[in-house]
Write a protein that holds these residues in place. Structure first.
Motif, PDB file in Angstrom:
ATOM      1  N   TYR A 187       1.057  -1.209   0.058  1.00  0.00           N
ATOM      2  CA  TYR A 187      -0.081   0.048  -0.007  1.00  0.00           C
ATOM      3  C   TYR A 187       0.767   1.376   0.051  1.00  0.00           C
ATOM      4  O   TYR A 187       0.487   2.216  -0.788  1.00  0.00           O
ATOM      5  CB  TYR A 187      -1.116   0.158   1.125  1.00  0.00           C
ATOM      6  CG  TYR A 187      -1.896  -0.784   1.185  1.00  0.00           C
ATOM      7  CD1 TYR A 187      -3.208  -0.703   0.344  1.00  0.00           C
ATOM      8  CD2 TYR A 187      -2.093  -2.273   1.863  1.00  0.00           C
ATOM      9  CE1 TYR A 187      -4.090  -1.569   0.484  1.00  0.00           C
ATOM     10  CE2 TYR A 187      -2.922  -3.305   1.840  1.00  0.00           C
ATOM     11  CZ  TYR A 187      -4.012  -2.812   0.874  1.00  0.00           C
ATOM     12  OH  TYR A 187      -5.136  -3.690   1.001  1.00  0.00           O
ATOM     13  N   LEU A 188       1.729   1.404   0.629  1.00  0.00           N
ATOM     14  CA  LEU A 188       2.665   2.534   0.833  1.00  0.00           C
ATOM     15  C   LEU A 188       3.118   3.132  -0.368  1.00  0.00           C
ATOM     16  O   LEU A 188       3.502   4.470  -0.674  1.00  0.00           O
ATOM     17  CB  LEU A 188       3.829   2.278   1.760  1.00  0.00           C
ATOM     18  CG  LEU A 188       3.502   2.042   3.216  1.00  0.00           C
ATOM     19  CD1 LEU A 188       4.481   1.805   4.294  1.00  0.00           C
ATOM     20  CD2 LEU A 188       2.748   3.596   3.723  1.00  0.00           C
ATOM     21  N   PRO A 189       3.696   2.145  -1.274  1.00  0.00           N
ATOM     22  CA  PRO A 189       4.159   2.971  -2.748  1.00  0.00           C
ATOM     23  C   PRO A 189       3.046   3.471  -3.558  1.00  0.00           C
ATOM     24  O   PRO A 189       3.545   3.832  -4.521  1.00  0.00           O
ATOM     25  CB  PRO A 189       4.921   1.743  -3.226  1.00  0.00           C
ATOM     26  CG  PRO A 189       5.051   0.827  -2.405  1.00  0.00           C
ATOM     27  CD  PRO A 189       3.769   0.896  -1.310  1.00  0.00           C
ATOM     28  N   SER A 190       1.820   3.351  -3.027  1.00  0.00           N
ATOM     29  CA  SER A 190       0.788   3.802  -3.962  1.00  0.00           C
ATOM     30  C   SER A 190       0.751   5.231  -4.643  1.00  0.00           C
ATOM     31  O   SER A 190       0.618   5.474  -5.925  1.00  0.00           O
ATOM     32  CB  SER A 190      -0.871   3.833  -3.173  1.00  0.00           C
ATOM     33  OG  SER A 190      -1.158   2.432  -3.141  1.00  0.00           O
ATOM     34  N   PRO A 191       1.186   6.303  -3.980  1.00  0.00           N
ATOM     35  CA  PRO A 191       1.384   7.656  -4.593  1.00  0.00           C
ATOM     36  C   PRO A 191       2.466   7.609  -5.695  1.00  0.00           C
ATOM     37  O   PRO A 191       2.274   8.215  -6.747  1.00  0.00           O
ATOM     38  CB  PRO A 191       1.704   8.645  -3.451  1.00  0.00           C
ATOM     39  CG  PRO A 191       1.471   7.721  -2.108  1.00  0.00           C
ATOM     40  CD  PRO A 191       1.416   6.234  -2.377  1.00  0.00           C
ATOM     41  N   LEU A 192       3.466   7.099  -5.439  1.00  0.00           N
ATOM     42  CA  LEU A 192       4.418   6.916  -6.521  1.00  0.00           C
ATOM     43  C   LEU A 192       4.036   6.101  -7.691  1.00  0.00           C
ATOM     44  O   LEU A 192       4.293   6.389  -8.723  1.00  0.00           O
ATOM     45  CB  LEU A 192       5.920   6.059  -6.007  1.00  0.00           C
ATOM     46  CG  LEU A 192       6.929   5.635  -6.898  1.00  0.00           C
ATOM     47  CD1 LEU A 192       7.300   6.953  -7.680  1.00  0.00           C
ATOM     48  CD2 LEU A 192       8.150   5.299  -6.119  1.00  0.00           C
ATOM     49  N   THR A 193       3.436   4.999  -7.338  1.00  0.00           N
ATOM     50  CA  THR A 193       2.633   4.149  -8.349  1.00  0.00           C
ATOM     51  C   THR A 193       1.801   4.860  -9.513  1.00  0.00           C
ATOM     52  O   THR A 193       1.836   4.810 -10.559  1.00  0.00           O
ATOM     53  CB  THR A 193       1.977   2.931  -7.805  1.00  0.00           C
ATOM     54  OG1 THR A 193       2.763   2.069  -7.126  1.00  0.00           O
ATOM     55  CG2 THR A 193       1.469   2.065  -9.065  1.00  0.00           C
ATOM     56  N   GLY A 194       0.967   5.539  -8.753  1.00  0.00           N
ATOM     57  CA  GLY A 194      -0.183   6.499  -9.348  1.00  0.00           C
ATOM     58  C   GLY A 194       0.557   7.460 -10.419  1.00  0.00           C
ATOM     59  O   GLY A 194       0.247   7.839 -11.251  1.00  0.00           O
ATOM     60  N   TRP A 195       1.755   8.140  -9.747  1.00  0.00           N
ATOM     61  CA  TRP A 195       2.345   8.986 -10.343  1.00  0.00           C
ATOM     62  C   TRP A 195       2.781   8.433 -11.770  1.00  0.00           C
ATOM     63  O   TRP A 195       2.865   9.036 -12.851  1.00  0.00           O
ATOM     64  CB  TRP A 195       3.472   9.718  -9.581  1.00  0.00           C
ATOM     65  CG  TRP A 195       4.209  10.698 -10.433  1.00  0.00           C
ATOM     66  CD1 TRP A 195       3.866  12.025 -10.658  1.00  0.00           C
ATOM     67  CD2 TRP A 195       5.590  10.668 -11.197  1.00  0.00           C
ATOM     68  NE1 TRP A 195       4.781  12.569 -11.524  1.00  0.00           N
ATOM     69  CE2 TRP A 195       5.907  11.850 -11.783  1.00  0.00           C
ATOM     70  CE3 TRP A 195       6.181   9.414 -11.127  1.00  0.00           C
ATOM     71  CZ2 TRP A 195       7.057  11.951 -12.624  1.00  0.00           C
ATOM     72  CZ3 TRP A 195       7.517   9.544 -12.012  1.00  0.00           C
ATOM     73  CH2 TRP A 195       7.865  10.834 -12.567  1.00  0.00           C
ATOM     74  N   LEU A 196       3.434   7.296 -11.563  1.00  0.00           N
ATOM     75  CA  LEU A 196       4.194   6.751 -12.817  1.00  0.00           C
ATOM     76  C   LEU A 196       3.121   6.104 -13.840  1.00  0.00           C
ATOM     77  O   LEU A 196       3.356   6.342 -14.853  1.00  0.00           O
ATOM     78  CB  LEU A 196       4.911   5.316 -12.165  1.00  0.00           C
ATOM     79  CG  LEU A 196       6.282   5.679 -11.388  1.00  0.00           C
ATOM     80  CD1 LEU A 196       6.804   4.300 -10.588  1.00  0.00           C
ATOM     81  CD2 LEU A 196       7.425   6.167 -12.375  1.00  0.00           C
ATOM     82  N   VAL A 197       2.113   5.727 -13.390  1.00  0.00           N
ATOM     83  CA  VAL A 197       1.167   5.399 -14.201  1.00  0.00           C
ATOM     84  C   VAL A 197       0.376   6.601 -14.965  1.00  0.00           C
ATOM     85  O   VAL A 197       0.307   6.534 -16.103  1.00  0.00           O
ATOM     86  CB  VAL A 197      -0.363   4.591 -13.676  1.00  0.00           C
ATOM     87  CG1 VAL A 197      -1.291   4.470 -14.447  1.00  0.00           C
ATOM     88  CG2 VAL A 197       0.090   3.328 -13.092  1.00  0.00           C
ATOM     89  N   ASP A 198       0.312   7.549 -14.268  1.00  0.00           N
ATOM     90  CA  ASP A 198      -0.302   8.914 -15.167  1.00  0.00           C
ATOM     91  C   ASP A 198       0.916   9.283 -15.918  1.00  0.00           C
ATOM     92  O   ASP A 198       0.454   9.701 -17.054  1.00  0.00           O
ATOM     93  CB  ASP A 198      -0.557   9.944 -14.145  1.00  0.00           C
ATOM     94  CG  ASP A 198      -2.003   9.588 -13.247  1.00  0.00           C
ATOM     95  OD1 ASP A 198      -2.852   8.734 -14.004  1.00  0.00           O
ATOM     96  OD2 ASP A 198      -2.243   9.875 -12.191  1.00  0.00           O
ATOM     97  N   ARG A 199       2.121   9.096 -15.701  1.00  0.00           N
ATOM     98  CA  ARG A 199       3.010   9.745 -16.381  1.00  0.00           C
ATOM     99  C   ARG A 199       3.461   8.867 -17.653  1.00  0.00           C
ATOM    100  O   ARG A 199       3.752   9.523 -18.808  1.00  0.00           O
ATOM    101  CB  ARG A 199       4.225   9.922 -15.638  1.00  0.00           C
ATOM    102  CG  ARG A 199       5.683  10.644 -16.185  1.00  0.00           C
ATOM    103  CD  ARG A 199       5.651  11.912 -16.717  1.00  0.00           C
ATOM    104  NE  ARG A 199       6.724  12.347 -17.103  1.00  0.00           N
ATOM    105  CZ  ARG A 199       7.030  12.177 -18.697  1.00  0.00           C
ATOM    106  NH1 ARG A 199       6.178  11.260 -19.237  1.00  0.00           N
ATOM    107  NH2 ARG A 199       7.985  12.659 -18.988  1.00  0.00           N
ATOM    108  N   TYR A 200       3.558   7.746 -17.478  1.00  0.00           N
ATOM    109  CA  TYR A 200       3.995   6.621 -18.447  1.00  0.00           C
ATOM    110  C   TYR A 200       2.982   6.011 -19.121  1.00  0.00           C
ATOM    111  O   TYR A 200       3.079   5.301 -20.089  1.00  0.00           O
ATOM    112  CB  TYR A 200       5.246   5.955 -17.920  1.00  0.00           C
ATOM    113  CG  TYR A 200       6.489   6.667 -17.813  1.00  0.00           C
ATOM    114  CD1 TYR A 200       7.089   7.269 -18.666  1.00  0.00           C
ATOM    115  CD2 TYR A 200       6.606   7.069 -16.216  1.00  0.00           C
ATOM    116  CE1 TYR A 200       8.289   8.055 -18.014  1.00  0.00           C
ATOM    117  CE2 TYR A 200       7.639   7.754 -15.955  1.00  0.00           C
ATOM    118  CZ  TYR A 200       8.397   8.170 -16.928  1.00  0.00           C
ATOM    119  OH  TYR A 200       9.683   8.822 -16.634  1.00  0.00           O
ATOM    120  N   GLY A 201       1.837   6.008 -18.578  1.00  0.00           N
ATOM    121  CA  GLY A 201       0.678   5.046 -18.927  1.00  0.00           C
ATOM    122  C   GLY A 201       0.649   3.713 -18.547  1.00  0.00           C
ATOM    123  O   GLY A 201       1.568   3.103 -17.966  1.00  0.00           O
ATOM    124  N   SER A 202      -0.837   3.343 -18.356  1.00  0.00           N
ATOM    125  CA  SER A 202      -1.203   2.111 -17.304  1.00  0.00           C
ATOM    126  C   SER A 202      -0.718   0.858 -18.210  1.00  0.00           C
ATOM    127  O   SER A 202       0.026   0.007 -17.472  1.00  0.00           O
ATOM    128  CB  SER A 202      -2.725   1.925 -17.330  1.00  0.00           C
ATOM    129  OG  SER A 202      -3.223   2.073 -18.478  1.00  0.00           O
TER     130      SER A 202
END
Length: 403
Positions: free
Chosen positions: A287-302
């Motif tokens: 759960y804790l990496p969720s903010p970073l994961t969300g940024w990566l998905v928005d930045r580079y695509g799901s």
């Protein structure tokens, strides 16, 4: 900055929705973790059998799967607010039922109560979709991750309150192991109240209204204002299968390996403290990496992000942390893919059905992992999980090429 002045009310409603969802998720995380931390021990005590201690997990998973369908359909028909509130209220009722079953020493009532209690687990996971309803496409994954990471605080606090709530239960004249369900029931009830009172405007209903306004405005721009827009047949796009596959496989692999890791560690001489530490690190990585994961998905695509041990405790900790991180990437990216691929008119119902598949995958992983380890050993389970996870890559590549 918003792209248009008309985006301002939407952005304000999105911020309000996220604040309310985060508050509810912290409480629901307490309810989820508090009950799960003692459910196996409680079943062992009521059934007077160690072999039946795994029943709560199976019954709770079944209840979670049914609740995912129910909450999805209620949200589809009436909005996120009544759907999520009803799910958390069911979790509170289930918690009260567990307490009653423990006092009465009734095994059948306990199983029924744990089945209803599973609704809280399903609702906790479904709430992530509500965070994405009003989010701009470029920020959907970050909105999902914000809701997910809020569960972490409650998930950490809940198990640590098991002893104090046990003392409270003892003071009230009920079995100590029922104490955490006092906390779970109160937490779920408070989460339901917060959503019912403050999740206004309803994010899903507002998103539909805004989409309808845009459709009417487009007709007016074409000089066809007098003609009523023809109803559009809403169909799921191919991305739904990819998003579901990403989440189902990551859930299957994660649960299978996580379930058998403590057993494997015990067989190699590690105590419960060591396995507890490893699992805690694993859950934190979920759960804790969720903010970073969300940024990566928005930045580079799901689709881009979706493709992306020995006997020492440190090695197990690193391996389980990576396992949790992989699950996090799978859940956030899969959620973003599903949200992008499903039209608003059928979004909530489809999301509920997808989460049923996730629940079934988790149950299959948990039950099948024991059989695999018994027949072939833990290393083969881990290798098989890695190979199965790699099946995501060709599916994602094919979906990317079809765009």
């Amino acid at each position: 900055m918003p792209a248009r002045i008309g985006d301002v009310p939407r952005l304000q409603a999105q911020r309000r929705s996220l604040i309310v969802l985060v508050a509810a998720q912290v409480l629901s995380g307490v309810g989820l973790a508090a009950g799960v931390s003692v459910s196996a021990l409680l079943a062992q005590d009521v059934f007077s059998s160690t072999s039946l201690a795994g029943l709560p997990s199976a019954v709770g998973t079944a209840g979670s799967a049914l609740a995912a369908v129910a909450v999805g359909r209620i949200s589809q028909a009436h909005g996120r607010r009544p759907g999520l509130a009803a799910g958390y209220l069911a979790g509170a009722v289930g918690s009260a039922g567990v307490i009653a079953a423990t006092v009465a020493g009734n095994p059948l009532l306990l199983l029924l109560a744990l089945f209803v209690y599973g609704a809280g687990t399903a609702t906790n996971l479904l709430a992530r979709y509500a965070g994405a309803d009003l989010a701009a496409p470029a920020h959907r994954a970050r909105a999902v991750s914000t809701v997910l990471v809020a569960t972490t605080l409650g998930g950490v606090v809940g198990p640590n309150l098991a002893a104090p709530t046990g003392d409270l239960a003892h003071a009230l004249g009920i079995p100590d192991l029922a104490g955490p369900f006092l906390l779970a029931g109160a937490a779920y009830a408070m989460a339901a109240s917060i959503l019912a009172i403050w999740l206004r405007p309803d994010p899903l209903l507002l998103a539909r209204a805004l989409e309808s306004e845009r459709t009417v405005a487009s007709y007016r721009q074409l000089g066809d204002a007098d003609r009523r827009p023809r109803p559009v047949v809403e169909r799921r796009r191919p991305g739904v299968l990819v998003g579901a596959l990403v989440m189902v496989l990551t859930q299957l692999v994660m649960v299978a390996i996580m379930t058998m890791t403590p057993v494997h560690m015990h067989d190699h001489g590690h105590g419960t403290a060591a396995s507890g530490l490893v699992i805690a690190i694993h859950i934190g990585a979920m759960y804790l990496p969720s903010p970073l994961t969300g940024w990566l998905v928005d930045r580079y695509g799901s689709l881009m992000i979706a493709a992306a041990p020995d006997d020492s405790v440190a090695a197990f900790a690193v391996a389980l942390a990576l396992l949790g991180l992989g699950w996090n990437f799978g859940l956030v990216t899969g959620t973003a893919i599903i949200t992008d691929a499903v039209p608003l008119a059928i979004r909530a119902k489809t999301q509920g059905l997808v989460d049923v598949s996730i629940s079934i995958a988790g149950a299959a992983g948990g039950m099948g992992s024991g059989l695999v380890v018994a027949v072939a050993g833990y290393p083969l389970l881990a290798i098989g999980g890695g190979i199965l996870a790699l099946a995501i890559v060709p599916a994602v590549v094919a979906a990317a090429r079809s765009r």
